[in-house]
Design an enzyme around this catalytic site. Sequence first.
Site, PDB file in Angstrom:
ATOM      1  N   CYS A 129     -47.276   0.652 -33.706  1.00 38.65           N
ATOM      2  CA  CYS A 129     -46.752   0.965 -32.379  1.00 38.65           C
ATOM      3  C   CYS A 129     -47.152  -0.110 -31.373  1.00 38.65           C
ATOM      4  O   CYS A 129     -46.422  -0.383 -30.419  1.00 38.65           O
ATOM      5  CB  CYS A 129     -47.214   2.341 -31.924  1.00 38.65           C
ATOM      6  N   HIS A 411     -51.992   5.671 -28.858  1.00 44.78           N
ATOM      7  CA  HIS A 411     -50.616   5.353 -29.264  1.00 44.78           C
ATOM      8  C   HIS A 411     -49.977   4.486 -28.184  1.00 44.78           C
ATOM      9  O   HIS A 411     -50.217   4.685 -26.984  1.00 44.78           O
ATOM     10  CB  HIS A 411     -49.803   6.641 -29.449  1.00 44.78           C
TER      11      HIS A 411
END
Length: 585
Positions: A129, A411
């Site tokens: 990510c 994230h």
Amino acid sequence: MGQRCSKKDLDDFEEDDDEENAMFSEEDDEFDSQHPPRSDGAESDTAGGRRTTTTTDTSDFSNQFRRKDNRARTLSADAKKRRASNYNDVHIQVSEQLKQFEDNNAQVALNRDYRPMGVVGLQNLGNTCFLNSSIQCLSATIPLTDYFLGYDYKSEINTKNFLGTGGKLATAYAQLLKEMWLSNKTVVRPVQFKKQLSKFAPQFSGTYQHDAQELLSFLLDGIHEDLNRVKDKPYVEDRDCDGKNDEADAIEAWKNYLRRNKSLIVDLFQGQLRNTCRCNVCGHTNIRFEPFMYLSLPISDSCRNLQDCLDLYISTDELRGENRWYCEKCKKHRDGTKKIDLWIVPPILIVHLKRFKYNEYGQVGSKNNAHIKFPMEGWDLSDAVKSKGSVKPVYDLYAVSNHIGGLRSGHYTAYSMTRFDEQWVEFNDSNPRPITPDVVTRNASAAYVLFYNRSDKEESVHDNESDAPTSARYPMVRRQSVTRPDLWPHTQVEDSKFRDYRRRSNAMNGSMRSLGESFHSPPTSPMPSSGRRSANIIANTVVAPMISPKTSSRSTTPDPESSSSVRKRTTRTAKKSSNRRRGDR
């Protein structure tokens, strides 16, 4: 003093160009084989997630751009000089052709599932990510994307630079952009790009989570070395200054830097800092002007907005204890002060918020989730930028890399603006979704890397005869060259004090190349023909680079402890400068 480009220089350039094109033709052929040409007359559809496309007669577009190409070949000498000085032509051409697709697709899609150009998800390959977030922000950087979509970048690949990858990283990035912008895919798997990146920077191998800002630093550094227009780098020593003539010293430092570094990355992302150290005992002052590629701003308990962080960054540091400064006049370590000032800021300004604290072993110890407010538009740095020769430094936000969560369960996502209607989109790996501007500001505690473009409202990229649709987010980007001081960022005001620089030599070539020569065949996805784009339609002309004198150009290596344009690379034995990291106070 630069010397004029000889016939031998031009011949050598052309031979290098042929070798580079041959080297990368295999990669292009592989991409084209996976993306066969679109069959005209196919019916548009959005079923199954396919991107909508209108039926288009490619011959009309080909004839249209052939006429443009013929007109370009007969450019006047003044027009060729303008083309050699910036990237406006490629931006206008790419924007015009992408805009046609945007309008055609929107008209066909009507109220159905339609995504604007460039709004494509990136598949998570296993904790990637951080990579996806960074790529989405760079993809939204219009001058960078236009360069790889519409410029003959292969002719600028430096195969002799051992600090680069021989063009493999730059080519892999270009191929990724082609998939994101020129195919009808809604999700792209960046496998080949990650493979080339991992070869250049092995720490990004595997499926471990990494820092997005670190990835950006290595990636832009690698692309710079691949595209560095300097083939033979001369040795240049750092020069210490005394502060008596900062403007002239800064210009000389920039010239020395260009003797070793010239690339699109320099043109777009790199600015200049003034680093001042002063001895508390004898008062001796030492000044160095150093390049930077991004600003790493500290966050303290008192920081409430981005300006607070910048003020902290440019405030005076006390050098005491283990941090005492070695005074050249006293010939010993002394207590002193150190201050960083912004001298020149680039067209694209990357701002990194130092949310992570590191221990003495270089390991991340904690994260600062402070809600730092940042301006969405009109961020005026006039008071912070000390040079009086640069254009007005006002910036607008166009992309954000976010880090959500803590150290072990974090994230990355991204926010960026669409190219033509300038609407905000959130990218969460494979899933893009439209958002409103208030979402961007409301989640300021997650903002990690901010991307700003200079708002050059007074410098249009249009000429008087062009009405091509261009983005308001496209700043003037000047091609930096040792022999063109009139293009240096220090000389962009009308004051004769800064404009008294003469162009010494020039041997420019205004030739154009067909986009078909660059892409070989229309890159489209292997989906049914109803949803494919034709690269021959998107651009039938590639703006060829100007052939300039073969003068040496890349600058001195700055102090490793200070900000610079190149991050120190642990995987290379060559000494490279690293961006200045200031500890939280």
